[in-house]
Design a protein around this motif. Structure first.
Motif: not given
Length: 67
Positions: A15-27
Motif C-alpha cells: 500500500d503506497p499510502a502506508l509506505v509514505e506514512a511509515f517514512k514520515k513516522g518515528p524510527p
C-alpha cells in the motif's frame, strides 16, 4: 504499551499510502531480548490510533538504553 513504531508487514508494504506514512513516522526502536531500556510516554485510557483500555495505557513516546 501502545503505538510503538514497528516495521511494516509484507501486506502493508503493498500500500503506497502506508509506505509514505511509515517514512514520515518515528524510527523503529532497535531493541533486543534482555536489553534494559527506559521508556517514555504518557498515560491515557485511549490512544491516538484508537486503542483503548479503562485500566490505562502507556502511549509510547520514546526509549533509551537504561543507565
Amino acid at each position: 504499551m501502545v503505538e510503538v513504531p514497528r516495521p511494516l508487514r509484507d501486506d502493508e508494504r503493498r500500500d503506497p499510502a502506508l509506505v509514505e506514512a511509515f517514512k514520515k513516522g518515528p524510527p523503529v526502536p532497535q531493541l533486543s531480548v534482555g536489553q534494559k531500556v527506559t521508556v517514555s510516554g504518557g498515560w491515557s485510557i485511549k490512544s491516538p490510533q484508537g486503542f483503548g483500555n479503562s485500566d490505562g495505557l502507556l502511549v509510547y513516546a520514546g526509549s533509551a538504553p537504561a543507565s
